[in-house]
Design a protein around this motif. Structure first.
Motif, short mmCIF file in Angstrom:
data_model
loop_
_atom_site.label_atom_id
_atom_site.label_comp_id
_atom_site.label_asym_id
_atom_site.label_seq_id
_atom_site.Cartn_x
_atom_site.Cartn_y
_atom_site.Cartn_z
N ASP A 101 41.18 28.06 -44.31
CA ASP A 101 40.73 26.68 -44.41
C ASP A 101 41.62 25.89 -45.38
OD1 ASP A 101 39.96 27.48 -46.90
OD2 ASP A 101 37.81 27.37 -46.52
N ASP A 102 41.16 24.71 -45.79
CA ASP A 102 42.04 23.84 -46.57
C ASP A 102 42.30 24.34 -47.98
OD1 ASP A 102 39.42 23.41 -47.25
OD2 ASP A 102 39.73 21.31 -47.78
N LEU A 103 41.55 25.35 -48.43
CA LEU A 103 41.83 25.94 -49.74
C LEU A 103 42.50 27.30 -49.58
CD1 LEU A 103 38.46 25.11 -51.53
CD2 LEU A 103 40.63 23.91 -51.74
N GLY A 104 42.86 27.65 -48.35
CA GLY A 104 43.49 28.93 -48.13
C GLY A 104 42.52 30.10 -48.19
N GLN A 105 41.20 29.81 -48.03
CA GLN A 105 40.24 30.90 -48.04
C GLN A 105 40.19 31.53 -46.65
OE1 GLN A 105 36.89 29.47 -50.99
NE2 GLN A 105 37.23 27.91 -49.47
N ASP A 106 39.94 32.83 -46.63
CA ASP A 106 39.99 33.57 -45.38
C ASP A 106 38.75 33.25 -44.53
OD1 ASP A 106 41.11 35.62 -43.64
OD2 ASP A 106 39.24 36.65 -44.10
N LEU A 107 38.99 32.77 -43.29
CA LEU A 107 37.87 32.34 -42.46
C LEU A 107 37.04 33.51 -41.95
CD1 LEU A 107 38.96 29.34 -40.24
CD2 LEU A 107 37.16 29.44 -41.93
N LEU A 108 37.68 34.63 -41.66
CA LEU A 108 36.93 35.76 -41.12
C LEU A 108 35.84 36.19 -42.10
CD1 LEU A 108 36.40 37.90 -39.00
CD2 LEU A 108 38.16 39.31 -40.04
N SER A 109 36.22 36.36 -43.36
CA SER A 109 35.20 36.83 -44.30
C SER A 109 34.16 35.75 -44.55
CB SER A 109 35.84 37.29 -45.61
OG SER A 109 36.72 36.32 -46.08
N ARG A 110 34.57 34.46 -44.51
CA ARG A 110 33.58 33.39 -44.69
C ARG A 110 32.60 33.35 -43.51
NH1 ARG A 110 34.55 29.90 -48.79
NH2 ARG A 110 33.46 28.09 -48.02
N LEU A 111 33.13 33.59 -42.31
CA LEU A 111 32.23 33.55 -41.14
C LEU A 111 31.32 34.77 -41.10
CD1 LEU A 111 34.46 32.04 -38.34
CD2 LEU A 111 32.69 30.95 -39.70
N ILE A 112 31.82 35.92 -41.57
CA ILE A 112 30.94 37.10 -41.63
C ILE A 112 29.79 36.82 -42.59
CG2 ILE A 112 30.80 39.48 -42.44
CD1 ILE A 112 33.65 39.87 -41.42
N TYR A 113 30.15 36.28 -43.76
CA TYR A 113 29.13 35.97 -44.76
C TYR A 113 28.16 34.91 -44.23
CZ TYR A 113 27.25 34.85 -49.37
OH TYR A 113 26.42 34.64 -50.43
N GLY A 114 28.76 33.85 -43.62
CA GLY A 114 27.93 32.77 -43.08
C GLY A 114 27.02 33.24 -41.98
N GLY A 115 27.50 34.16 -41.16
CA GLY A 115 26.69 34.69 -40.07
C GLY A 115 25.46 35.38 -40.61
N ARG A 116 25.63 36.12 -41.71
CA ARG A 116 24.46 36.78 -42.31
C ARG A 116 23.41 35.74 -42.66
NH1 ARG A 116 25.99 41.25 -46.67
NH2 ARG A 116 26.55 42.87 -45.19
N ILE A 117 23.85 34.65 -43.33
CA ILE A 117 22.87 33.63 -43.74
C ILE A 117 22.25 32.96 -42.52
CG2 ILE A 117 22.56 31.47 -44.98
CD1 ILE A 117 24.62 32.32 -46.90
N SER A 118 23.11 32.52 -41.57
CA SER A 118 22.58 31.78 -40.43
C SER A 118 21.57 32.62 -39.66
CB SER A 118 23.72 31.36 -39.51
OG SER A 118 24.57 30.46 -40.16
N ILE A 119 21.92 33.89 -39.40
CA ILE A 119 21.02 34.72 -38.61
C ILE A 119 19.77 35.07 -39.40
CG2 ILE A 119 20.82 36.96 -37.46
CD1 ILE A 119 23.75 36.64 -36.66
N ALA A 120 19.93 35.30 -40.72
CA ALA A 120 18.76 35.58 -41.55
C ALA A 120 17.80 34.39 -41.55
CB ALA A 120 19.18 35.92 -42.97
N VAL A 121 18.36 33.18 -41.67
CA VAL A 121 17.51 31.98 -41.61
C VAL A 121 16.80 31.91 -40.27
CG1 VAL A 121 17.55 29.46 -41.48
CG2 VAL A 121 18.81 30.61 -43.26
N GLY A 122 17.54 32.19 -39.19
CA GLY A 122 16.94 32.14 -37.87
C GLY A 122 15.74 33.05 -37.76
N PHE A 123 15.89 34.31 -38.17
CA PHE A 123 14.79 35.26 -38.04
C PHE A 123 13.64 34.91 -38.99
CE2 PHE A 123 17.83 37.79 -35.71
CZ PHE A 123 17.02 38.37 -34.76
N ALA A 124 13.98 34.57 -40.24
CA ALA A 124 12.92 34.28 -41.21
C ALA A 124 12.12 33.06 -40.77
CB ALA A 124 13.53 34.06 -42.59
N ALA A 125 12.81 32.02 -40.28
CA ALA A 125 12.10 30.81 -39.86
C ALA A 125 11.22 31.12 -38.65
CB ALA A 125 13.08 29.70 -39.52
N MET A 126 11.73 31.99 -37.76
CA MET A 126 10.92 32.38 -36.60
C MET A 126 9.64 33.07 -37.08
SD MET A 126 10.15 35.41 -34.89
CE MET A 126 11.49 36.58 -34.92
#
Lengths: 325, 275
Positions: free
Chosen positions: B48-73
């Motif tokens: 991204d624009d700060l040179g952070q690795d997108l793969l690891s950010r998306l892996i981390y983000g996926g954990r949050i997004s999916i956890a939110v999905g299940f918890a909200a359900m």
């Protein structure tokens, strides 16, 4: 006319039912506002130039120490009188601000609903007349893809393709187009294409499945068989007999989906910077402009209730089986 | 289609759960020399624009997004089943009042309400539970709190028909208490359609979370979720399209897979609705 009088009563009764829902919505909104921590006079408390007595007097003047039901009553009266407060950021009345922005949103939502209906009805009817055919399966798959694609992603992909790669359409919606006459309208249409498409495709995808199942429910009824056995052509049976009946629940669904359309409109307005009430809501939230936030939320809730009312009335008008009880 | 979707979803779940063990680049390692790069061997999904690795950010983000999905359900289904069960068992005034509230919530515009609650309660909750935890609890609570209505109506309808069935009457005749009738006899039989709604709710909650983050009112930017990565990416569409396309496709594939699974479950659990 007897029927006229009865149907007028039906409409009036629906209007009266609307009032408790609006009151309920206003209670929910006020409760949220009242429960939210934070005091409008907090800033004065930390200001050494304002003595505590002045603060207490101000609180009493604006009724902050009154019991909660009295505060709700004052708030509601002010709301009904059109006194919605003053925007801290734009330096104008909230009602004026919202009235400025509302038409754009209504045009975008209206156009996208029309697009959705224009896609959904032919595709849904065709799919239902040939269930499990190749066309049906393709339509079904596309419908699934359509409502699984979040609007913010579709919007970005469209911008990427049509604005950046092909450079056909502008990706910022401008209200201050300098052209006149045809060129003016052409520019407006050009910049509306993408937001309307994004919303319309999303809505259309959800509607296709509904139209299909509604037509399938009707197509097996006895009166359709009767029409066929009278020797009416298949095409005419579908258009005149089946679709007309099958569309009645669809009308209700279109209106009941208005809350979802509003959600979509907020996102699309944000992506394409359409100056509607959705983007107004987001910008005022990001700049802590509470009166505008409350006003916009209430207006969108009212619009949804009004669309539900329209759905009810249309439903009674379209379907004579629904007695105007 | 449902089986294939289950496989795809399993793959994504495995990726976000086991990903950090395999791909050990930290999510916030800033490297300006490598900013806005497309996919390469060092950064399989680019930077991204700060040179952070997108793969690891998306892996981390996926954990949050999916956890939110299940918890909200879970929150939505819990409230939905509760309201639906109470309304379905008690007829008359309680039922009418609960259904009026349900209809009221159905006619509220969801996203403005979500945004409003988060706007009003963001700061205090953050103060109590910290930035990330506060955002998580608040987002799960509001998404769950605005999505219970369809489950409630469904459960009520199921209860109304099930409670008159012979086997429930038999249990009643044997002196089973009301609670026992519900827990042992009615609820297990009403769960089929609820599972379908729950599946689809996960997808809807993931979309809702991404929408909130995309609008800048969900998780803050330093906590990557699929939605917030997309939000940061939208201003760089012309020079770094990969940055927006990867998180967007992940949301899309996850949601599509869950929806297909829900559809498959519907066909499997309710043979009458095949047509």
């Amino acid at each position: 006319m007897q029927v006229d009088r009865v149907s007028r009563q039906y409409v009036i009764r629906k209007l009266l039912i609307m009032i408790p829902s609006l009151l309920g919505i206003s209670i929910v909104l006020f409760a949220l506002l009242a429960l939210a921590p934070g005091d409008p006079f907090d800033e004065l408390a930390t200001n050494p130039a304002v003595p505590p007595e002045v603060r207490a007097a101000l609180r009493a003047k604006f009724g902050l120490d009154d019991p909660i039901w009295m505060r709700y009553w004052h708030w509601l009266i002010a709301l009904l009188q059109g006194d919605w407060g003053f925007s801290f950021v734009s330096r104008m009345d909230v009602s004026t601000l919202i009235l400025q922005r509302l038409p754009v949103t209504l045009v975008v939502i209206g156009a996208s609903q029309i697009l959705a209906i224009l896609i959904a009805i032919p595709v849904g009817v065709l799919a239902a007349t040939r269930p499990y055919s190749l066309f049906d399966q393709i339509a079904n798959t596309f419908a699934f893809i359509g409502f699984s694609l979040p609007t913010f992603f579709t919007g970005l992909v469209l911008i990427l393709i049509f604005s950046i790669q092909l450079d056909w359409l502008p990706f910022v919606y401008r209200a201050d187009i300098a052209a006149t006459g045809w060129a003016f309208y052409w520019e407006h249409i050009k910049q509306s294409i993408m937001p309307v498409t994004v919303l319309g495709l999303f809505q259309g995808a959800a509607l296709v499945r509904f139209v299909r199942s509604s037509v399938l429910d009707v197509i097996r009824l006895d009166y359709v068989t009767t029409a066929r056995s009278k020797g009416i052509g298949e095409r005419k049976v579908i258009t005149r007999h089946v679709v007309r009946t099958a569309l009645i629940p669809v009308v209700t669904l279109v209106a009941l989906q208005m809350p979802i359309v509003f959600s979509g409109a907020i996102v699309t307005e944000q992506i394409f910077r359409v100056p509607g009430i959705g983007s107004l809501l987001i910008t005022s939230m990001l700049s802590n402009d509470t009166p505008v936030v409350m006003g916009v939320t209430f207006v969108s809730a009212c619009l949804v209730v009004i669309f539900n009312l329209i759905a009810d009335i249309l439903y009674g008008w379209l379907d004579p089986r629904i007695a105007f009880r | 289609m449902a089986l294939f979707s289950a496989f795809a979803l399993g793959l994504i779940l495995f990726g976000v759960l086991a990903g950090p063990l395999i791909w050990r680049v930290p999510i916030n390692e800033i490297d300006f020399a490598a900013k806005l790069q497309g996919p390469s061997w060092a950064h399989p999904l680019g930077t991204d624009d700060l040179g952070q690795d997108l793969l690891s950010r998306l892996i981390y983000g996926g954990r949050i997004s999916i956890a939110v999905g299940f918890a909200a359900m879970v929150v939505a289904i819990f409230f939905g089943v509760l309201v639906g069960a109470v309304a379905g068992m008690s007829s008359g005034r309680v039922d009418a009042a609960l259904m009026w509230v349900t209809d009221l919530f159905l006619s509220l515009p969801q996203l403005p309400l979500l945004l409003l609650v988060i706007y009003l309660f963001r700061e205090p909750v953050k103060g109590v539970m910290g930035v990330e935890g506060g955002a998580f609890v608040l987002i799960v609570a509001v998404i769950g709190g605005t999505r219970w209505m369809s489950a409630a109506r469904l459960v009520r309808a199921q209860f109304l028909s099930l409670r008159e069935k012979e086997f429930v009457e038999a249990a009643r005749a044997l002196g089973a208490s009301r609670l026992r009738q519900v827990m042992q006899h009615i609820l297990p039989n009403a769960l089929g359609p609820v599972i379908v709604v729950a599946t689809i709710d996960v997808a809807a909650a993931i979309i809702a979370e991404s929408t909130l983050s995309f609008l800048g009112l969900g998780f803050p930017s330093d906590v990557p979720t699929w939605g917030s990565v997309l939000r940061d990416a939208k201003d760089y569409l012309d020079i770094a399209p990969h940055w927006a396309l990867f998180p967007g496709s992940l949301i899309f594939i996850t949601v599509l897979a869950i929806n297909f699974i829900g559809d498959g479950l519907r066909d499997a659990l309710d043979p009458r609705r095949v047509l």
